[in-house]
Design a protein around this motif. Structure first.
Motif, PDB file in Angstrom:
ATOM      1  N   LEU A 207     -30.070  46.503  40.755  1.00  0.00           N
ATOM      2  CA  LEU A 207     -28.673  46.275  40.999  1.00  0.00           C
ATOM      3  C   LEU A 207     -28.005  46.456  42.383  1.00  0.00           C
ATOM      4  O   LEU A 207     -27.191  45.773  42.747  1.00  0.00           O
ATOM      5  CB  LEU A 207     -28.019  47.178  39.790  1.00  0.00           C
ATOM      6  N   ALA A 208     -28.376  47.606  42.875  1.00  0.00           N
ATOM      7  CA  ALA A 208     -27.843  47.968  44.340  1.00  0.00           C
ATOM      8  C   ALA A 208     -28.240  46.722  45.156  1.00  0.00           C
ATOM      9  O   ALA A 208     -27.556  46.211  46.154  1.00  0.00           O
ATOM     10  CB  ALA A 208     -28.402  49.149  44.775  1.00  0.00           C
ATOM     11  N   LYS A 209     -29.668  46.093  44.970  1.00  0.00           N
ATOM     12  CA  LYS A 209     -29.721  44.990  45.929  1.00  0.00           C
ATOM     13  C   LYS A 209     -29.104  43.762  45.692  1.00  0.00           C
ATOM     14  O   LYS A 209     -28.473  42.982  46.759  1.00  0.00           O
ATOM     15  CB  LYS A 209     -31.462  44.616  45.590  1.00  0.00           C
ATOM     16  N   MET A 210     -28.815  43.502  44.255  1.00  0.00           N
ATOM     17  CA  MET A 210     -27.858  42.353  43.949  1.00  0.00           C
ATOM     18  C   MET A 210     -26.400  42.603  44.250  1.00  0.00           C
ATOM     19  O   MET A 210     -25.881  41.481  44.942  1.00  0.00           O
ATOM     20  CB  MET A 210     -27.640  42.163  42.441  1.00  0.00           C
ATOM     21  N   LYS A 211     -26.018  43.712  44.450  1.00  0.00           N
ATOM     22  CA  LYS A 211     -24.442  44.087  45.014  1.00  0.00           C
ATOM     23  C   LYS A 211     -24.657  43.793  46.525  1.00  0.00           C
ATOM     24  O   LYS A 211     -23.565  42.977  46.919  1.00  0.00           O
ATOM     25  CB  LYS A 211     -24.360  45.794  44.920  1.00  0.00           C
ATOM     26  N   GLU A 212     -25.693  43.994  47.276  1.00  0.00           N
ATOM     27  CA  GLU A 212     -25.839  43.669  48.805  1.00  0.00           C
ATOM     28  C   GLU A 212     -25.879  42.270  48.930  1.00  0.00           C
ATOM     29  O   GLU A 212     -25.326  41.653  49.851  1.00  0.00           O
ATOM     30  CB  GLU A 212     -26.996  44.388  49.211  1.00  0.00           C
TER      31      GLU A 212
END
Ligand SMILES: NC(=O)c1ccc[n+]([C@@H]2O[C@H](COP(=O)([O-])OP(=O)(O)OC[C@H]3O[C@@H](n4cnc5c(N)ncnc54)[C@H](O)[C@@H]3O)[C@@H](O)[C@H]2O)c1
Length: 268
Positions: A207-212
């Protein structure tokens, strides 16, 4: 009775949703009913189909729950006949079935290869052809939609079987559109990047990767895919066929970022 505000043209249409009892399929069945269609909810898990059909009946639309394995032709043909017996001749259909079969190609067994194609490509070909034959037999126009994947365009390590099958689907909608267009049948796909369906856990790191990386910063909801499918099946898309619609939160706009070249500057 259609209302003057029925822009979607879905009032009293008969819809069939293969894989319609869960996740994106559940939301697709419910969105079609909300738009005014009567819905045959098909699933391999009986309780899933029954729960959603019940919910649709409670909302005032007609619905039937049917159990089927969409990868078996006799099962598909028999299920369509039962849906039409219960609700009348089908106008629109969606297939919302597919599963990742992951692995490096060097290690992939023939069974894995065939399973990837069976659950991701045959699962679309068989119901689409059965519905097209019904529409042509009944002299009705109609619309067909499936769910492809960005894996079918770009793929990645471990995506060999799944990506090849989804690429096949993206090709197949175009051939179907060409062959069946003269009968008034449109065929399209909605293409997710990532979608937070109940069976998936992206984990905090994912999810953090998608946010980035994703312009919209998050995976799609199942309902966002259902809305795209509803659009493709509706009168709003009456001149759209053979189209693979990106529903990816802008993922396709970030290739350069992902390749590390999105923040280049000139040396002088
Ligand atoms: N979730 C994502 O991030 C993502 C990304 C790209 C593409 N997709 C595609 O979206 C589609 C839907 O994904 P989902 O996560 O909602 O799926 P899901 O597994 O949550 O739901 C699929 C439904 O189909 C039913 N089903 C499975 N096999 C069946 C069979 N042989 N016959 C009849 N019914 C069967 C299941 O019981 C379930 O109700 C798939 O085509 C998938 O490849 C998903």
């Amino acid at each position: 009775m259609a209302s003057s505000t029925d822009m979607l043209g879905m009032t009293d249409k008969v819809a069939i949703v293969w894989g319609g009892g869960y996740g994106m399929g559940e939301r697709t069945s419910l969105r079609l009913a909300e738009a005014g269609a009567h819905v045959a909810v098909v699933d391999i898990v009986p309780e899933r189909a029954e729960k959603i059909a019940e919910e649709i009946r409670a909302s005032g639309r007609r619905a039937v729950a049917l159990v089927c394995d969409v990868t078996v032709e006799e099962s598909v043909v028999e299920t369509l006949a039962r849906a039409e017996e219960a609700l009348g001749a089908v106008d629109v259909m969606a297939t919302v079935i597919g599963l990742g079969v992951w692995g490096q190609l060097l290690d992939f067994t023939l069974d894995q290869w065939e399973e990837a194609h069976r659950i991701n490509l045959t699962s679309f070909f068989l119901p689409a052809r059965a519905v097209a034959r019904s529409l042509i037999r009944n002299g009705k126009p109609g619309a067909i939609a499936c769910v492809s994947s960005v894996s079918g365009l770009t793929s990645a390590p471990n995506h060999g079987g799944y990506g090849a099958a989804k690429a096949g689907m993206i090709n197949l909608i175009r051939t179907m559109a060409a062959e069946w267009g003269p009968h008034g049948i449109r065929v399209n796909a909605a293409m997710p990047g990532s979608c937070a369906t109940p069976r998936l856990d992206f984990g905090e790191a994912g999810l953090a990767k998608m946010k980035e990386l994703l312009p919209l910063g998050r995976p799609a909801t199942p309902d966002e895919l259902a809305k795209a499918i509803l659009f493709l099946l509706s009168d709003l898309a009456s001149y759209v066929t053979g189209h693979n619609l990106w529903v990816d939160g802008g993922w396709n706009s970030t290739f350069l970022m992902q390749a590390g070249t999105g923040s280049m500057t000139n040396a002088r």
